[in-house]
Design a protein around this motif. Structure first.
Motif, PDB file in Angstrom:
ATOM      1  N   SER A 103       0.811  -1.210   0.000  1.00  0.00           N
ATOM      2  CA  SER A 103       0.000   0.000   0.000  1.00  0.00           C
ATOM      3  C   SER A 103       0.844   1.260   0.000  1.00  0.00           C
ATOM      4  O   SER A 103       0.333   2.346   0.230  1.00  0.00           O
ATOM      5  CB  SER A 103      -0.970  -0.005   1.185  1.00  0.00           C
ATOM      6  OG  SER A 103      -0.263  -0.017   2.404  1.00  0.00           O
ATOM      7  N   VAL A 104       2.163   1.141  -0.271  1.00  0.00           N
ATOM      8  CA  VAL A 104       2.951   2.366  -0.417  1.00  0.00           C
ATOM      9  C   VAL A 104       2.590   3.002  -1.762  1.00  0.00           C
ATOM     10  O   VAL A 104       2.086   2.336  -2.662  1.00  0.00           O
ATOM     11  CB  VAL A 104       4.486   2.111  -0.397  1.00  0.00           C
ATOM     12  CG1 VAL A 104       4.940   1.640   0.964  1.00  0.00           C
ATOM     13  CG2 VAL A 104       4.896   1.158  -1.491  1.00  0.00           C
ATOM     14  N   HIS A 111       9.686  10.005   2.044  1.00  0.00           N
ATOM     15  CA  HIS A 111       9.271  11.165   2.819  1.00  0.00           C
ATOM     16  C   HIS A 111       7.841  11.596   2.456  1.00  0.00           C
ATOM     17  O   HIS A 111       7.024  11.868   3.327  1.00  0.00           O
ATOM     18  CB  HIS A 111      10.247  12.321   2.615  1.00  0.00           C
ATOM     19  CG  HIS A 111       9.960  13.497   3.491  1.00  0.00           C
ATOM     20  ND1 HIS A 111      10.163  13.470   4.847  1.00  0.00           N
ATOM     21  CD2 HIS A 111       9.447  14.715   3.212  1.00  0.00           C
ATOM     22  CE1 HIS A 111       9.800  14.627   5.372  1.00  0.00           C
ATOM     23  NE2 HIS A 111       9.362  15.404   4.399  1.00  0.00           N
ATOM     24  N   ASP A 112       7.549  11.635   1.157  1.00  0.00           N
ATOM     25  CA  ASP A 112       6.196  12.040   0.749  1.00  0.00           C
ATOM     26  C   ASP A 112       5.158  11.011   1.207  1.00  0.00           C
ATOM     27  O   ASP A 112       4.034  11.371   1.557  1.00  0.00           O
ATOM     28  CB  ASP A 112       6.129  12.248  -0.767  1.00  0.00           C
ATOM     29  CG  ASP A 112       6.702  13.601  -1.179  1.00  0.00           C
ATOM     30  OD1 ASP A 112       6.931  14.437  -0.285  1.00  0.00           O
ATOM     31  OD2 ASP A 112       6.922  13.813  -2.383  1.00  0.00           O
ATOM     32  N   MET A 115       4.621  11.893   4.717  1.00  0.00           N
ATOM     33  CA  MET A 115       3.883  13.155   4.822  1.00  0.00           C
ATOM     34  C   MET A 115       2.382  12.926   4.634  1.00  0.00           C
ATOM     35  O   MET A 115       1.549  13.567   5.277  1.00  0.00           O
ATOM     36  CB  MET A 115       4.391  14.167   3.786  1.00  0.00           C
ATOM     37  CG  MET A 115       5.713  14.835   4.126  1.00  0.00           C
ATOM     38  SD  MET A 115       5.686  15.720   5.702  1.00  0.00           S
ATOM     39  CE  MET A 115       4.724  17.184   5.257  1.00  0.00           C
ATOM     40  N   LEU A 116       2.029  11.997   3.748  1.00  0.00           N
ATOM     41  CA  LEU A 116       0.601  11.731   3.553  1.00  0.00           C
ATOM     42  C   LEU A 116      -0.015  11.089   4.795  1.00  0.00           C
ATOM     43  O   LEU A 116      -1.215  11.211   5.026  1.00  0.00           O
ATOM     44  CB  LEU A 116       0.385  10.857   2.320  1.00  0.00           C
ATOM     45  CG  LEU A 116       0.333  11.672   1.028  1.00  0.00           C
ATOM     46  CD1 LEU A 116       0.499  10.796  -0.190  1.00  0.00           C
ATOM     47  CD2 LEU A 116      -0.985  12.446   0.933  1.00  0.00           C
ATOM     48  N   GLY A 117       0.834  10.427   5.603  1.00  0.00           N
ATOM     49  CA  GLY A 117       0.332   9.923   6.877  1.00  0.00           C
ATOM     50  C   GLY A 117      -0.127  11.052   7.783  1.00  0.00           C
ATOM     51  O   GLY A 117      -0.996  10.879   8.639  1.00  0.00           O
ATOM     52  N   ALA A 118       0.450  12.231   7.584  1.00  0.00           N
ATOM     53  CA  ALA A 118       0.103  13.391   8.414  1.00  0.00           C
ATOM     54  C   ALA A 118      -1.117  14.131   7.872  1.00  0.00           C
ATOM     55  O   ALA A 118      -1.399  15.256   8.298  1.00  0.00           O
ATOM     56  CB  ALA A 118       1.299  14.342   8.496  1.00  0.00           C
ATOM     57  N   ARG A 165       4.050   5.082   8.250  1.00  0.00           N
ATOM     58  CA  ARG A 165       3.011   5.985   7.770  1.00  0.00           C
ATOM     59  C   ARG A 165       1.735   5.835   8.595  1.00  0.00           C
ATOM     60  O   ARG A 165       1.048   6.801   8.897  1.00  0.00           O
ATOM     61  CB  ARG A 165       2.739   5.667   6.291  1.00  0.00           C
ATOM     62  CG  ARG A 165       1.927   6.696   5.565  1.00  0.00           C
ATOM     63  CD  ARG A 165       1.781   6.337   4.103  1.00  0.00           C
ATOM     64  NE  ARG A 165       1.046   5.082   3.940  1.00  0.00           N
ATOM     65  CZ  ARG A 165       0.856   4.483   2.765  1.00  0.00           C
ATOM     66  NH1 ARG A 165       1.362   4.992   1.668  1.00  0.00           N
ATOM     67  NH2 ARG A 165       0.173   3.358   2.694  1.00  0.00           N
TER      68      ARG A 165
END
Lengths: 262, 286
Positions: A103-104, A111-112, A115-118, A165
């Motif tokens: 699911s990456v 890093h991006d 970042m999408l985890g945030a 993530r």
């Protein structure tokens, strides 16, 4: 750290009550199923192929809306009905889901991906950066590969990106589907270690697994599911891998599970 | 006499404008898997929009390009909600219908007349090192470059841009992480329409245009996507520059009536090289 707050007793329990769910009209996959995952514990859901156990997670994650029944979060005295909360709003309720398989985002950098985890805190740049930094501290290996596209990492590293993530928004409830499917044994072992660690941090873990033995090793509570209905449930100590497998697959399979365990 | 340098510079300038005019189709295909057959009509509508604003209120095309953004974004949202959202075929049939319907409406509004835009810099040119570069090419290409740069930066460095990339690569994972996938799909489609119209405004700066030209601009967008592929803004830039340079070079060595034969030949070659056509492009989408 909020993890400590969770440890001191106000973690979040998640449960489903009398849930019916279907992908096609008139073909229920879950048929009045009830699961209660206590706060700060690992709850393992076991069942033969096609029993509906992955569907349990889809309902808890909001990807499939139940046709009847409730999904509830309990934090201290507060009960929140999230049955109708769509999947993309559940991270805001501190519920995170790790699906089976890859699911990456393959072409995006590590890093991006993180970042999408945030995403739930995207409007607060500082909070987002801090949340991602905490994950780098937890998995220092990720920092070294932060600029590489996720697809260029090994399967095991990709799994760590996924776990990292998942943890960026500091979830209270973690839903995990078949963490060891299709990964090397060493990575599988690491995944179970990480799940136990999340529990020790006070998070509530709901684990669906085919790999009965390692799942039982970290389980606090076990549910077994058959044809979308409750079969058995109780403390993990009441279940043995060989016993569970014998019931689904017969004695020869159970013998091989016992041999593995020795 | 024109120098090789002049031919290349004009090709690059054209390429930048073609990139912008095709970017909407490329992104819509790459991110949503939707092939927007109405793309060409929207490009022409953008050109007509610029002509109308110029003649009604003396608004210069550069300003019109900015105004076109919200106006055609709204058009794109309507098109998405009505035609694409619930379609199971990626809206292909619905967009084919929309193309025909919009073209008919466009003829009612703007007739079939060919138009062109004349502004202060239309017939001037810039000379340096023995080269003569038309000023309208320079202005339109500079505007295209700025818009492309903004889009590139937004996709790469903002959270919303990351969400669009995520949507292209794994929509389900994006949803799980909290991205409102349905809303983002609508926004991506609408921005695709808006950018197509902005491309149309800039094309109107340098070429004459008519409603019948819609199919030509659709074909040009196909060429850009086929040659460059989907996935990144840079892919569209490659496709746009190849098309612009090919046109500029063949303009010098071939009689005018053959230039389009060569350009469409590029489309044919693209289709042959990429065996399964746009499906192959889609698979490369990252």
């Amino acid at each position: 750290m909020t993890a400590n707050a969770r440890v001191t007793g106000d973690g979040t329990a998640i449960r489903m009550r009398d849930v019916c769910a279907e992908y096609h009209r008139g073909q229920p996959i879950l048929d009045g199923l009830s699961i209660s995952a206590p706060a700060g514990e690992v709850t393992v859901i076991l069942g033969p192929n096609g029993s509906g156990k992955s569907t349990v997670l889809k309902v808890l994650a909001g990807l499939l809306r139940p046709t009847s029944g409730q999904v509830e979060l309990t934090r201290g005295p507060t009960v929140t009905d999230i049955s109708k909360v769509p999947a993309h709003e559940r991270p805001g309720y501190k519920v995170a889901y790790l699906p089976q398989g890859h699911s990456v985002f393959p072409a995006m950098s590590v890093h991006d991906n993180l970042m999408l985890g945030a995403w739930p805190v995207r409007r607060n740049r500082r909070a987002a950066a801090k949340a991602v930094a905490a994950v780098y501290d937890r998995y220092p290996a990720l920092r070294k590969v932060r600029r590489r596209p996720a697809a260029s990492l090994s399967g095991g590293q990709q799994r760590i990106v996924e776990v990292g993530r998942l943890l960026v928004p500091d979830p209270d409830v973690v839903l995990v589907d078949e963490p060891s499917a299709g990964v090397a044994p060493a990575i599988a072992a690491l995944m179970y270690e990480e799940l136990a660690r999340m529990r020790d941090e006070g998070r509530t873990v709901v684990l669906v697994d085919q790999d009965v033995r390692p799942a039982l090793e970290i389980a606090d509570t076990v549910y077994t599911v058959r044809s979308g209905r409750n079969d058995a449930h109780g403390p993990a100590a009441d279940f043995s891998a060989a016993g569970v497998v014998r019931e689904w697959l017969g004695e020869p399979a159970a013998r091989s599970v016992r041999r593995e365990g020795q | 006499m024109s120098t090789a340098g002049q031919v290349i510079i004009i090709g690059v300038l054209l390429g930048l404008i073609y990139t912008l005019a095709a970017l909407g189709m490329q992104v819509t295909l790459g991110v949503l898997g939707v092939l927007n057959l109405a793309h060409g009509v929207i490009v022409i509508a953008g050109a007509m929009f610029a002509w109308d604003l110029l003649h009604a209120w003396h608004i210069t095309p550069l300003i019109s390009a900015v105004i076109a953004l919200p106006v055609f974004f709204a058009v794109g949202l309507v098109l998405y909600w009505v035609v694409v959202r619930r379609a199971r075929d990626g809206g292909l049939l619905g967009l084919f219908g929309a193309m025909i319907a919009l073209q008919s409406v466009a003829i009612l509004i703007w007739t079939t007349d060919s138009r062109s835009i004349t502004v202060s810099y239309t017939n001037s040119s810039v000379r340096f090192g023995g080269m003569v570069i038309p000023a309208d090419y320079l202005v339109a290409a500079a505007a295209a470059a700025v818009i492309l740069g903004v889009i590139y930066a937004a996709l790469r460095f903002t959270m919303s841009g990351r969400a669009v990339q995520a949507l292209a690569q794994d929509a389900e994972s994006a949803r799980i992480l909290g991205v409102n996938v349905d809303r983002y799909a609508a926004v991506v489609f609408a921005l695709g329409i808006a950018v197509a119209a902005m491309g149309g405004v800039l094309l109107a700066d340098i070429f004459p245009f008519s409603v019948q030209g819609a199919s030509q601009w659709l074909a040009f967008a196909f060429i850009v996507v086929l040659v460059g592929g989907t996935g990144r803004v840079v892919n569209a830039l490659v496709g746009g520059l190849v098309l612009g340079l090919a046109q500029s070079v063949f303009d010098q060595v071939l009689p005018l009536q053959y230039v389009n034969v060569v350009v469409y030949g590029l489309l044919a070659v693209g289709l042959i090289v990429r065996g399964s056509g746009l499906a192959a492009v889609k698979e490369r989408a990252l």
